[in-house]
Design an enzyme around this catalytic site. Structure first.
Site, PDB file in Angstrom:
ATOM      1  N   GLU A 195       0.818  -1.217   0.000  1.00  0.00           N
ATOM      2  CA  GLU A 195       0.000   0.000   0.000  1.00  0.00           C
ATOM      3  C   GLU A 195       0.850   1.265   0.000  1.00  0.00           C
ATOM      4  O   GLU A 195       1.304   1.708   1.051  1.00  0.00           O
ATOM      5  CB  GLU A 195      -0.939   0.030   1.209  1.00  0.00           C
ATOM      6  CG  GLU A 195      -1.807   1.287   1.226  1.00  0.00           C
ATOM      7  CD  GLU A 195      -2.742   1.396   2.429  1.00  0.00           C
ATOM      8  OE1 GLU A 195      -2.590   0.635   3.386  1.00  0.00           O
ATOM      9  OE2 GLU A 195      -3.615   2.294   2.396  1.00  0.00           O
ATOM     10  N   LYS A 219      -2.444  -1.868  -3.288  1.00  0.00           N
ATOM     11  CA  LYS A 219      -3.510  -1.028  -2.715  1.00  0.00           C
ATOM     12  C   LYS A 219      -3.100   0.429  -2.899  1.00  0.00           C
ATOM     13  O   LYS A 219      -2.440   1.009  -2.043  1.00  0.00           O
ATOM     14  CB  LYS A 219      -3.689  -1.385  -1.234  1.00  0.00           C
ATOM     15  CG  LYS A 219      -4.665  -0.477  -0.488  1.00  0.00           C
ATOM     16  CD  LYS A 219      -5.117  -1.089   0.812  1.00  0.00           C
ATOM     17  CE  LYS A 219      -5.971  -0.099   1.593  1.00  0.00           C
ATOM     18  NZ  LYS A 219      -6.671  -0.711   2.719  1.00  0.00           N
ATOM     19  N   SER A 241      -9.565   4.347   0.220  1.00  0.00           N
ATOM     20  CA  SER A 241     -10.493   5.469  -0.014  1.00  0.00           C
ATOM     21  C   SER A 241      -9.868   6.807   0.375  1.00  0.00           C
ATOM     22  O   SER A 241     -10.236   7.845  -0.200  1.00  0.00           O
ATOM     23  CB  SER A 241     -11.832   5.252   0.685  1.00  0.00           C
ATOM     24  OG  SER A 241     -11.708   5.149   2.075  1.00  0.00           O
ATOM     25  N   ARG A 279     -12.547   3.896   5.813  1.00  0.00           N
ATOM     26  CA  ARG A 279     -13.574   4.909   6.118  1.00  0.00           C
ATOM     27  C   ARG A 279     -14.773   4.838   5.172  1.00  0.00           C
ATOM     28  O   ARG A 279     -15.920   4.995   5.602  1.00  0.00           O
ATOM     29  CB  ARG A 279     -12.953   6.316   6.065  1.00  0.00           C
ATOM     30  CG  ARG A 279     -12.125   6.639   7.259  1.00  0.00           C
ATOM     31  CD  ARG A 279     -11.218   7.808   6.986  1.00  0.00           C
ATOM     32  NE  ARG A 279     -10.091   7.445   6.139  1.00  0.00           N
ATOM     33  CZ  ARG A 279      -9.134   8.261   5.747  1.00  0.00           C
ATOM     34  NH1 ARG A 279      -9.176   9.540   6.110  1.00  0.00           N
ATOM     35  NH2 ARG A 279      -8.127   7.855   5.012  1.00  0.00           N
TER      36      ARG A 279
HETATM   37  P1  13P Z   1      -9.180   4.297   3.993  1.00  0.00           P
HETATM   38  O1  13P Z   1     -10.008   3.612   2.968  1.00  0.00           O
HETATM   39  O2  13P Z   1      -9.977   4.903   5.115  1.00  0.00           O
HETATM   40  O3  13P Z   1      -8.169   5.227   3.387  1.00  0.00           O
HETATM   41  O4  13P Z   1      -8.345   3.160   4.744  1.00  0.00           O
HETATM   42  C1  13P Z   1      -7.733   2.192   4.010  1.00  0.00           C
HETATM   43  C2  13P Z   1      -6.536   1.719   4.734  1.00  0.00           C
HETATM   44  O5  13P Z   1      -6.436   0.558   5.038  1.00  0.00           O
HETATM   45  C3  13P Z   1      -5.466   2.678   5.034  1.00  0.00           C
HETATM   46  O6  13P Z   1      -4.294   1.993   5.390  1.00  0.00           O
END
Ligand code: 13P
Length: 339
Positions: free
Chosen positions: A178, A220, A262, A294
């Site tokens: 990510e 991600k 998100s 979120r």
């Molecule tokens: P959000 O979708 O709230 O950005 O969170 C995803 C996530 O796992 C952040 O590490």
């Protein structure tokens, strides 16, 4: 079972048409922030109650293939004594685990961050695996400014992500990689594309150096969009087009799935953007899905308000978002479905 077979099986269970990932892996400080918004004090018990509510929502597995858990959740139980990762697995959903330990400033790269947690990672992963986790998540964070991220920041973060991914695969855990380029700032959509491009280019180079098998990982990423403070919003069509352009330039076809974060978009925006992406994807080689935190949880959290009597309505709110994102996986979502 060989690690290769474990990785293969996990990818097969995780990357599925019509499904996505629920991120429920907020660290304790982040959870305290989320709970403060609904006047709930974050304690081990309140987090257990809230996460039990999320993970026992009836119907989850129709649209959710994996759930990312926080370390504490692995050892927590429902009111009737079932371990939460077991509750997840019993629904045919793959339990995963956030394994990074958050960010610190990167020395000699003013404004850039670096994520902690590589020391002892193999041992931690082995114990998470014993507790049922089959995939992991690690997040690196990039802020956009006139001079950030620096080349040093981009290279250092890429190296850490690749080392994490290689360690995961060596013990049969599928890594979610990510790299989050933050929405904060007043930058243009073009600047977001330029930075994300440089970030992902360095990451795939590092993954190659560390011999990470792209077939057995999931990316991600952030979507390509203007900064939150930019004077006008981009349409879902612009966002989808720029994001697809960027991904086609950076992500090899060997990667099975791309599950977006998100990142502060509203739940409706995150669903609409994913939907158009799937409409426009054509013959893209990867599944385009969600791994939202979120954007899936917010309506449920607000419906819950920390009260037992709100459990069903909160679960209903979660299921609604999950169902709509399931539709967006096929490009079948429309805003009228919000009503
Ligand atoms: P959000 O979708 O709230 O950005 O969170 C995803 C996530 O796992 C952040 O590490």
């Amino acid at each position: 079972m060989s690690t290769q077979t474990e990785l293969q099986n996990t990818i097969a269970d995780l990357v599925l048409k019509g499904k996505g990932i629920l991120a429920a892996d907020e660290s304790n400080p982040t959870m305290a922030k989320r709970f403060a918004a609904i006047n709930v004090v974050s304690t081990e018990e309140s987090r257990r109650v809230y996460r039990s509510l999320l993970l026992t929502t009836p119907g989850l597995s129709e649209f959710i293939s994996g759930i990312i858990l926080f370390e504490e959740t692995l050892g927590q139980k429902t009111d009737d004594g079932k371990l939460l990762p077991v509750v997840v697995a019993n629904q045919g959903i793959v339990p995963g685990i956030k394994v990074d330990k958050g960010t610190l400033p990167l020395s000699n790269a003013s404004g850039d961050l670096i994520t902690q947690g590589l020391d002892g990672l193999a041992e931690r992963l082995a114990s998470y695996k014993d507790q049922g986790a089959r995939f992991a998540k690690w997040r690196e964070v990039y802020t956009i400014s006139l001079c950030n991220p620096s080349q040093l920041g981009i290279n250092s973060n890429a190296e850490v992500l690749a080392r994490y991914a290689a360690i995961c695969q060596s013990i049969g855990i599928v890594p979610i990689v990510e790299p989050e380029v933050l929405l904060d700032g007043d930058h243009t959509i073009e600047r977001c594309l330029e930075v994300t491009q440089a970030v992902q280019h360095a990451i795939f180079h590092a993954l190659h150096r560390h011999q990470v098998k792209l077939e057995y990982m999931v990316l991600k990423p952030n979507m390509i969009m203007p900064g939150k403070m930019f004077h006008c919003k981009a349409s879902p069509e612009d966002i989808a087009q720029q994001t697809l352009t960027q991904l086609r330039r950076s992500v090899p076809a060997a990667m099975p799935g791309i599950n977006f974060l998100s990142g502060g978009q509203t739940p409706e925006e995150a669903t609409a953007n994913l939907n158009v992406m799937n409409v426009m994807a054509g013959n893209a080689p990867w599944e385009l899905s969600f791994s939202y935190g979120r954007a899936l949880q917010q309506p449920a959290l607000h419906a819950w308000q920390g009260k037992t009597e709100n459990t069903l309505v909160a679960q209903h709110a979660l299921l609604k978002r999950i169902r709509l994102n399931g539709a967006a996986r096929y490009g079948h979502y429309s805003t009228v479905m919000e009503n």
